[in-house]
Scaffold this active site. Structure first.
Site, PDB file in Angstrom:
ATOM      1  N   CYS A 299      40.689  33.723  40.251  1.00 30.92           N
ATOM      2  CA  CYS A 299      41.938  33.898  40.996  1.00 30.92           C
ATOM      3  C   CYS A 299      42.372  32.493  41.361  1.00 30.92           C
ATOM      4  O   CYS A 299      41.763  31.860  42.218  1.00 30.92           O
ATOM      5  CB  CYS A 299      41.735  34.740  42.260  1.00 30.92           C
ATOM      6  SG  CYS A 299      43.245  34.793  43.249  1.00 30.92           S
TER       7      CYS A 299
ATOM      8  N   CYS B 296      43.746  32.338  45.233  1.00 31.11           N
ATOM      9  CA  CYS B 296      42.839  32.487  46.384  1.00 31.11           C
ATOM     10  C   CYS B 296      41.486  32.988  45.890  1.00 31.11           C
ATOM     11  O   CYS B 296      40.721  32.230  45.326  1.00 31.11           O
ATOM     12  CB  CYS B 296      43.447  33.377  47.458  1.00 31.11           C
ATOM     13  SG  CYS B 296      44.322  34.825  46.837  1.00 31.11           S
ATOM     14  N   SER B 297      41.186  34.261  46.094  1.00 32.18           N
ATOM     15  CA  SER B 297      39.849  34.720  45.712  1.00 32.18           C
ATOM     16  C   SER B 297      39.848  36.203  45.365  1.00 32.18           C
ATOM     17  O   SER B 297      38.868  36.897  45.633  1.00 32.18           O
ATOM     18  CB  SER B 297      38.871  34.456  46.857  1.00 32.18           C
ATOM     19  OG  SER B 297      39.340  35.100  48.026  1.00 32.18           O
ATOM     20  N   CYS B 298      40.954  36.715  44.800  1.00 36.14           N
ATOM     21  CA  CYS B 298      41.026  38.136  44.453  1.00 36.14           C
ATOM     22  C   CYS B 298      39.897  38.484  43.484  1.00 36.14           C
ATOM     23  O   CYS B 298      39.596  37.714  42.567  1.00 36.14           O
ATOM     24  CB  CYS B 298      42.387  38.456  43.844  1.00 36.14           C
ATOM     25  SG  CYS B 298      43.731  38.135  45.013  1.00 36.14           S
TER      26      CYS B 298
HETATM   27 FE    FE Z   1      43.241  35.884  45.278  1.00 35.57          FE
END
Ligand code: FE
Length: 201
Positions: A105, A108-110
């Protein structure tokens, strides 16, 4: 604010806290990862690993997984979306002799939390997020994964609504394993695509 936005805010806060604890020497670098990995190892097999093992033994399920991964997961009783949030579009991407897939991602950090548990710290790091897009082969090499030059590497960028799961190639030497035995071979990193599934030792 959506549940995803709240999650991302919490993730960022946790990442900052983790970095501060490491900088101040309260915990060693990577210590939390070791704890989390230990937790995940005990929770094995992951739901994601169960999906992969089923796809390896059942061609119909494999097709269904590639067609609509969310529906395929739901058919095994696995919820995909975050609790209290709308549907997440889960897509399975299949590794073949011609292509290797890896997930990131960049924003961000999906991550498919409900299938893979907590994302590893490196997945949330700016270094991984920016570098894997520019130099996927280089980043994979750092994970000990060498992709043959004649094999393509595809990088999939997750969003709050679209999450990816890699369907790794079934390793050689697993003909005698049943579905549970296969699921135990599948580790989180292979489902993100930074490693492949090794043959049984
Ligand atoms: Fe994310």
């Amino acid at each position: 604010m959506t549940a995803d936005a709240v999650n991302e805010r919490i993730n960022r806060r946790v990442a900052v806290l983790e970095r501060l604890l490491e900088e101040k020497g309260v915990i060693a670098a990577g210590e939390l990862d070791v704890v989390i990995d230990g937790f995940l190892a005990r929770a094995m097999p992951l739901n994601g690993a169960r999906l992969v093992a089923r796809a390896w033994v059942d061609d119909g399920f494999r097709s269904a997984l590639l067609e609509d991964a969310g529906a395929a997961a739901a058919s095994l009783g696995m919820p995909v979306g975050p609790a209290g949030h709308g549907e997440v579009d889960l897509r399975a991407v299949e590794n073949t002799a011609a292509v290797h897939n890896v997930v990131v991602c960049t924003l961000c950090s999906c991550y498919p939390l409900r299938l893979l548990g907590t994302p590893p710290t490196w997945y949330k790091d700016a270094a991984y997020r920016s570098r894997v897009v520019r130099d996927p082969r280089g980043v994979l090499a750092e994970f000990g994964t060498t992709i043959a030059p004649d094999r393509d590497v595809t990088v999939w960028d997750s969003t709050s609504h679209v999450r990816y799961l890699v369907l790794p190639m079934r390793p050689a030497g697993t003909e005698g394993l049943d579905e549970n035995g296969l699921a135990r071979l599948v580790r989180r990193d292979a489902l993100i695509g930074v490693t492949e599934v090794p043959p049984p030792s």
